[in-house]
Design a protein around this motif. Sequence first.
Motif, PDB file in Angstrom:
ATOM      1  N   VAL A  96       0.841  -1.197   0.000  1.00  0.00           N
ATOM      2  CA  VAL A  96       0.000   0.000   0.000  1.00  0.00           C
ATOM      3  C   VAL A  96       0.877   1.247   0.000  1.00  0.00           C
ATOM      4  CG1 VAL A  96      -1.834  -1.214   1.251  1.00  0.00           C
ATOM      5  CG2 VAL A  96      -0.159   0.126   2.523  1.00  0.00           C
ATOM      6  N   GLY A  97       0.262   2.361  -0.335  1.00  0.00           N
ATOM      7  CA  GLY A  97       0.980   3.628  -0.345  1.00  0.00           C
ATOM      8  C   GLY A  97       0.257   4.621  -1.223  1.00  0.00           C
ATOM      9  N   PRO A  98       0.639   5.887  -1.146  1.00  0.00           N
ATOM     10  CA  PRO A  98      -0.034   6.922  -1.944  1.00  0.00           C
ATOM     11  C   PRO A  98       0.235   6.755  -3.435  1.00  0.00           C
ATOM     12  CG  PRO A  98       1.916   7.812  -0.876  1.00  0.00           C
ATOM     13  CD  PRO A  98       1.724   6.439  -0.327  1.00  0.00           C
ATOM     14  N   SER A  99      -0.599   7.393  -4.232  1.00  0.00           N
ATOM     15  CA  SER A  99      -0.408   7.379  -5.680  1.00  0.00           C
ATOM     16  C   SER A  99       0.963   7.952  -6.027  1.00  0.00           C
ATOM     17  CB  SER A  99      -1.512   8.208  -6.353  1.00  0.00           C
ATOM     18  OG  SER A  99      -1.335   8.230  -7.742  1.00  0.00           O
ATOM     19  N   GLY A 100       1.675   7.284  -6.911  1.00  0.00           N
ATOM     20  CA  GLY A 100       3.000   7.755  -7.308  1.00  0.00           C
ATOM     21  C   GLY A 100       4.131   7.268  -6.420  1.00  0.00           C
ATOM     22  N   ALA A 101       3.806   6.432  -5.419  1.00  0.00           N
ATOM     23  CA  ALA A 101       4.842   5.955  -4.494  1.00  0.00           C
ATOM     24  C   ALA A 101       5.629   4.776  -5.047  1.00  0.00           C
ATOM     25  CB  ALA A 101       4.207   5.585  -3.154  1.00  0.00           C
ATOM     26  N   GLY A 102       5.159   4.197  -6.153  1.00  0.00           N
ATOM     27  CA  GLY A 102       5.901   3.097  -6.755  1.00  0.00           C
ATOM     28  C   GLY A 102       5.324   1.717  -6.502  1.00  0.00           C
ATOM     29  N   LYS A 103       4.063   1.638  -6.044  1.00  0.00           N
ATOM     30  CA  LYS A 103       3.450   0.331  -5.757  1.00  0.00           C
ATOM     31  C   LYS A 103       3.414  -0.550  -7.009  1.00  0.00           C
ATOM     32  CE  LYS A 103      -0.604   1.800  -4.409  1.00  0.00           C
ATOM     33  NZ  LYS A 103      -0.453   3.241  -4.718  1.00  0.00           N
ATOM     34  N   THR A 104       2.867   0.010  -8.081  1.00  0.00           N
ATOM     35  CA  THR A 104       2.736  -0.772  -9.312  1.00  0.00           C
ATOM     36  C   THR A 104       4.104  -1.045  -9.927  1.00  0.00           C
ATOM     37  OG1 THR A 104       0.485  -0.016  -9.775  1.00  0.00           O
ATOM     38  CG2 THR A 104       1.775  -0.785 -11.649  1.00  0.00           C
ATOM     39  N   THR A 105       5.019  -0.091  -9.822  1.00  0.00           N
ATOM     40  CA  THR A 105       6.379  -0.329 -10.320  1.00  0.00           C
ATOM     41  C   THR A 105       7.024  -1.487  -9.569  1.00  0.00           C
ATOM     42  OG1 THR A 105       6.670   1.977 -10.980  1.00  0.00           O
ATOM     43  CG2 THR A 105       8.668   0.679 -10.629  1.00  0.00           C
ATOM     44  N   LEU A 106       6.839  -1.533  -8.261  1.00  0.00           N
ATOM     45  CA  LEU A 106       7.367  -2.639  -7.463  1.00  0.00           C
ATOM     46  C   LEU A 106       6.767  -3.959  -7.936  1.00  0.00           C
ATOM     47  CD1 LEU A 106       8.911  -3.919  -5.126  1.00  0.00           C
ATOM     48  CD2 LEU A 106       7.075  -3.174  -3.576  1.00  0.00           C
ATOM     49  N   LEU A 107       5.466  -3.981  -8.164  1.00  0.00           N
ATOM     50  CA  LEU A 107       4.835  -5.207  -8.636  1.00  0.00           C
ATOM     51  C   LEU A 107       5.368  -5.607 -10.008  1.00  0.00           C
ATOM     52  CD1 LEU A 107       2.525  -7.187  -7.708  1.00  0.00           C
ATOM     53  CD2 LEU A 107       1.123  -6.032  -9.414  1.00  0.00           C
ATOM     54  N   ARG A 108       5.578  -4.630 -10.878  1.00  0.00           N
ATOM     55  CA  ARG A 108       6.096  -4.924 -12.215  1.00  0.00           C
ATOM     56  C   ARG A 108       7.527  -5.477 -12.141  1.00  0.00           C
ATOM     57  NH1 ARG A 108       3.535  -3.164 -16.722  1.00  0.00           N
ATOM     58  NH2 ARG A 108       5.498  -2.813 -17.823  1.00  0.00           N
ATOM     59  N   CYS A 109       8.285  -5.023 -11.153  1.00  0.00           N
ATOM     60  CA  CYS A 109       9.625  -5.594 -10.943  1.00  0.00           C
ATOM     61  C   CYS A 109       9.529  -7.029 -10.450  1.00  0.00           C
ATOM     62  CB  CYS A 109      10.412  -4.748  -9.945  1.00  0.00           C
ATOM     63  SG  CYS A 109      10.886  -3.105 -10.533  1.00  0.00           S
ATOM     64  N   ILE A 110       8.617  -7.284  -9.517  1.00  0.00           N
ATOM     65  CA  ILE A 110       8.453  -8.629  -8.960  1.00  0.00           C
ATOM     66  C   ILE A 110       7.998  -9.609 -10.036  1.00  0.00           C
ATOM     67  CG2 ILE A 110       7.095 -10.030  -7.336  1.00  0.00           C
ATOM     68  CD1 ILE A 110       7.020  -7.545  -5.496  1.00  0.00           C
ATOM     69  N   THR A 111       7.139  -9.143 -10.937  1.00  0.00           N
ATOM     70  CA  THR A 111       6.598 -10.021 -11.973  1.00  0.00           C
ATOM     71  C   THR A 111       7.468 -10.072 -13.219  1.00  0.00           C
ATOM     72  OG1 THR A 111       5.199  -8.217 -12.828  1.00  0.00           O
ATOM     73  CG2 THR A 111       4.227  -9.694 -11.193  1.00  0.00           C
ATOM     74  N   GLY A 112       8.562  -9.309 -13.237  1.00  0.00           N
ATOM     75  CA  GLY A 112       9.488  -9.361 -14.361  1.00  0.00           C
ATOM     76  C   GLY A 112       9.130  -8.465 -15.523  1.00  0.00           C
ATOM     77  N   LEU A 113       8.101  -7.634 -15.370  1.00  0.00           N
ATOM     78  CA  LEU A 113       7.713  -6.725 -16.448  1.00  0.00           C
ATOM     79  C   LEU A 113       8.617  -5.499 -16.511  1.00  0.00           C
ATOM     80  CD1 LEU A 113       3.847  -6.976 -15.985  1.00  0.00           C
ATOM     81  CD2 LEU A 113       5.229  -8.032 -17.783  1.00  0.00           C
ATOM     82  N   GLU A 114       9.329  -5.215 -15.431  1.00  0.00           N
ATOM     83  CA  GLU A 114      10.344  -4.160 -15.399  1.00  0.00           C
ATOM     84  C   GLU A 114      11.650  -4.768 -14.891  1.00  0.00           C
ATOM     85  OE1 GLU A 114      10.270  -1.067 -16.354  1.00  0.00           O
ATOM     86  OE2 GLU A 114       8.143  -0.563 -16.506  1.00  0.00           O
ATOM     87  N   ARG A 115      12.735  -4.443 -15.536  1.00  0.00           N
ATOM     88  CA  ARG A 115      14.043  -4.873 -15.043  1.00  0.00           C
ATOM     89  C   ARG A 115      14.503  -3.921 -13.950  1.00  0.00           C
ATOM     90  NH1 ARG A 115      16.781  -8.848 -17.064  1.00  0.00           N
ATOM     91  NH2 ARG A 115      16.194  -9.808 -19.042  1.00  0.00           N
ATOM     92  N   VAL A 116      15.128  -4.470 -12.928  1.00  0.00           N
ATOM     93  CA  VAL A 116      15.594  -3.648 -11.815  1.00  0.00           C
ATOM     94  C   VAL A 116      17.008  -3.143 -12.120  1.00  0.00           C
ATOM     95  CG1 VAL A 116      14.171  -4.941 -10.214  1.00  0.00           C
ATOM     96  CG2 VAL A 116      16.557  -5.594 -10.521  1.00  0.00           C
ATOM     97  N   ASN A 117      17.378  -2.036 -11.470  1.00  0.00           N
ATOM     98  CA  ASN A 117      18.743  -1.522 -11.611  1.00  0.00           C
ATOM     99  C   ASN A 117      19.717  -2.282 -10.727  1.00  0.00           C
ATOM    100  OD1 ASN A 117      16.798   1.031 -12.109  1.00  0.00           O
ATOM    101  ND2 ASN A 117      18.636   1.187 -13.388  1.00  0.00           N
ATOM    102  N   SER A 118      19.236  -2.694  -9.562  1.00  0.00           N
ATOM    103  CA  SER A 118      20.049  -3.528  -8.680  1.00  0.00           C
ATOM    104  C   SER A 118      19.123  -4.250  -7.711  1.00  0.00           C
ATOM    105  CB  SER A 118      21.081  -2.688  -7.907  1.00  0.00           C
ATOM    106  OG  SER A 118      20.428  -1.719  -7.101  1.00  0.00           O
ATOM    107  N   GLY A 119      19.659  -5.300  -7.112  1.00  0.00           N
ATOM    108  CA  GLY A 119      18.869  -6.097  -6.179  1.00  0.00           C
ATOM    109  C   GLY A 119      18.764  -7.536  -6.631  1.00  0.00           C
ATOM    110  N   ALA A 120      18.228  -8.384  -5.770  1.00  0.00           N
ATOM    111  CA  ALA A 120      18.158  -9.813  -6.062  1.00  0.00           C
ATOM    112  C   ALA A 120      16.843 -10.392  -5.543  1.00  0.00           C
ATOM    113  CB  ALA A 120      19.330 -10.548  -5.429  1.00  0.00           C
TER     114      ALA A 120
END
Length: 211
Positions: A33-57
């Motif tokens: 959860v979090g306010p609009s624009g906080a990156g919730k959907t971006t985080l989900l897209r990273c978890i699901t592989g729809l966005e590549r991350v800059n760093s992390g594992a």
Amino acid sequence: MLEIKNLTKKFGSKIVINNLSMTVKDNEIMAIVGPSGAGKTTLLRCITGLERVNSGAFYWDGKQFDPANPGKEDTIIGVVFQDYQLFPNLTVMGNITLAPTMVKKEPKQQVIQDAKELLKRLGLQGKEDLYPYQLSGGQKQRVAIVRALAMNPKILCYDEPTSALDPALRDEVAQIILDLKKQEMTQIVVTHDMDFAKNVADEIKRVEQIQ
């Protein structure tokens, strides 16, 4: 168990997610959860592989994997999109069976049988030959959930599953998510709806907008 360690995602010079770590336990539901624009959907897209991350594992049961390049291993992450993303030219059955037969190369008759069982579980028996335009919003969402489950994921993710639904349908979605938990499905729910998050989640992860 899903572990995310030190995830950072940027768009150009803008940091959207900064060094985030989180753990999702087996058979539990995490709400993000979090306010609009906080990156919730971006985080989900990273978890699901729809966005590549800059760093992390990413780790599943202690073994590192790349959501953006799953290869031929078992499906770890499944996703139910906010707008469902059903193929309008395919029937309900066609939408559900496409990926298991084309991507996982599973026998079509077995895929169809499994799909019928999933449709029955989610109250969609008799809808196999309908097209998306013939379904209600709630039915489309359940078809999208069945389509994701047909890939036998270890974790099922939802992007704003209640955003376009009235209160009665919101309660229906909550019950589906809780029923899947009883069947030992680990789930991640991105939502702006705090009441919904409190209703379904074992743990709530708050993300804040980076200044």
